[in-house]
Design a protein around this motif. Sequence first.
Motif, PDB file in Angstrom:
ATOM      1  N   PRO A 134       0.807  -1.225   0.000  1.00 35.53           N
ATOM      2  CA  PRO A 134       0.000   0.000   0.000  1.00 35.53           C
ATOM      3  C   PRO A 134       0.838   1.272   0.000  1.00 35.53           C
ATOM      4  O   PRO A 134       0.438   2.275  -0.602  1.00 35.53           O
ATOM      5  N   VAL A 135       1.985   1.242   0.668  1.00 41.15           N
ATOM      6  CA  VAL A 135       2.859   2.416   0.670  1.00 41.15           C
ATOM      7  C   VAL A 135       3.352   2.702  -0.743  1.00 41.15           C
ATOM      8  O   VAL A 135       3.395   3.864  -1.182  1.00 41.15           O
ATOM      9  N   ALA A 172      -6.619   6.407  -3.512  1.00 44.81           N
ATOM     10  CA  ALA A 172      -5.783   5.399  -2.862  1.00 44.81           C
ATOM     11  C   ALA A 172      -6.642   4.294  -2.242  1.00 44.81           C
ATOM     12  O   ALA A 172      -6.295   3.108  -2.306  1.00 44.81           O
ATOM     13  N   THR A 173      -7.771   4.673  -1.663  1.00 41.61           N
ATOM     14  CA  THR A 173      -8.669   3.676  -1.069  1.00 41.61           C
ATOM     15  C   THR A 173      -9.264   2.772  -2.136  1.00 41.61           C
ATOM     16  O   THR A 173      -9.384   1.556  -1.945  1.00 41.61           O
ATOM     17  N   PHE A 238      -4.380   2.167   5.905  1.00 43.36           N
ATOM     18  CA  PHE A 238      -3.446   3.121   6.496  1.00 43.36           C
ATOM     19  C   PHE A 238      -2.324   3.511   5.537  1.00 43.36           C
ATOM     20  O   PHE A 238      -2.059   4.692   5.328  1.00 43.36           O
ATOM     21  N   GLY A 239      -1.630   2.528   4.947  1.00 46.11           N
ATOM     22  CA  GLY A 239      -0.389   2.794   4.226  1.00 46.11           C
ATOM     23  C   GLY A 239      -0.542   3.736   3.057  1.00 46.11           C
ATOM     24  O   GLY A 239       0.103   4.801   2.999  1.00 46.11           O
ATOM     25  N   ALA A 240      -1.401   3.394   2.093  1.00 49.01           N
ATOM     26  CA  ALA A 240      -1.561   4.224   0.900  1.00 49.01           C
ATOM     27  C   ALA A 240      -2.150   5.577   1.249  1.00 49.01           C
ATOM     28  O   ALA A 240      -1.717   6.623   0.729  1.00 49.01           O
ATOM     29  N   VAL A 241      -3.125   5.586   2.143  1.00 52.12           N
ATOM     30  CA  VAL A 241      -3.763   6.845   2.547  1.00 52.12           C
ATOM     31  C   VAL A 241      -2.767   7.738   3.280  1.00 52.12           C
ATOM     32  O   VAL A 241      -2.774   8.965   3.115  1.00 52.12           O
ATOM     33  N   LEU A 255      -9.498   8.003  10.130  1.00 46.07           N
ATOM     34  CA  LEU A 255      -9.465   7.546  11.520  1.00 46.07           C
ATOM     35  C   LEU A 255      -8.173   6.792  11.857  1.00 46.07           C
ATOM     36  O   LEU A 255      -7.588   7.042  12.926  1.00 46.07           O
ATOM     37  N   PRO A 256      -7.672   5.890  11.023  1.00 46.62           N
ATOM     38  CA  PRO A 256      -6.378   5.271  11.356  1.00 46.62           C
ATOM     39  C   PRO A 256      -5.235   6.281  11.468  1.00 46.62           C
ATOM     40  O   PRO A 256      -4.374   6.150  12.345  1.00 46.62           O
TER      41      PRO A 256
END
Length: 301
Positions: A134-135, A172-173, A238-241, A255-256
């Motif tokens: 995701p990063v 990203a999501t 979490f990662g991409a966002v 929220l994360p």
Amino acid sequence: MSAILEPYAKGAAVARTDEGAPRRVPVRRQSLQHSQVGPVLLAGIAFVYLGLVLLVPLAAVFVEALRKGAEYYWNSINEPDARAAIELTFLAAGVAVPLNLVFGVAAAWAVAKFDFRGKALLITLIDLPFSVSPVVAGLIYVLVFGLQGWFGPWLAAHDIKLIFAVPGIVLATIFVTFPFVARELIPLMQAQGREEEEAAVVLGANGWQIFSRITLPNIRWGLLYGVILCNARAMGEFGAVSVVSGHIRGLTNTLPLHVEILYNEYNSAAAFACASLLALLALVTLAIKSLIEAHHLKEDV
């Protein structure tokens, strides 16, 4: 000779009477008694392992969230930045899940019901978010749509902001969640085959009638299951966002990300309070998933 060998083929032994005529003697087959020690031991190991890595940390989240009392808990999740993070989380999921629903159904229908050139490539692209970190996905969006990226100058000239803004978070999501619906439906639709749809075509049904009256009723439980998994991943991403958001409090924090900021500020009680909301969402998702599976099994019976 065949009369003599026939009992052997059927698993019986042959003996001879006093007159010399063959007769069948039933062979005693010793039934294997499975020991109960093995299953109990394996189940015990599984429960202990799950308790240590899953149940204990999950319980610790709620204990720490309520450590300073219910009033502090409510204030932590009701303050403006937390509310903005919750709203943005639901917004990103609310956009990503319906789009991935449409894409997943279309892609699964194409892969399972038709043969065409590029089918293997389509399946590979569907699985791409499972293999890409995701990063890395977030960095790709920065490279493409960032200010110094491929389309960054053009977007800036037209006053369009994707990175470090809500549209980038939504993109990203979508990227990290779009395989879930398709991957849930493809094996299901392949197992069902094409016979019913082909029969409907022969009888003169159009595409919408085939989908609404044949395909959709057959895949409804798998579709709902895929949507639930997609929504759970969208809310917990979490990662991409994190890469595309810019961590702007009250504006681009989901929220994360808000939990991470609170924890880095050593405000652990508030961080665990917000984290408990994500844990509750996960438990609700698990409960809905279990109800769907139970209802599906009941219908199959």
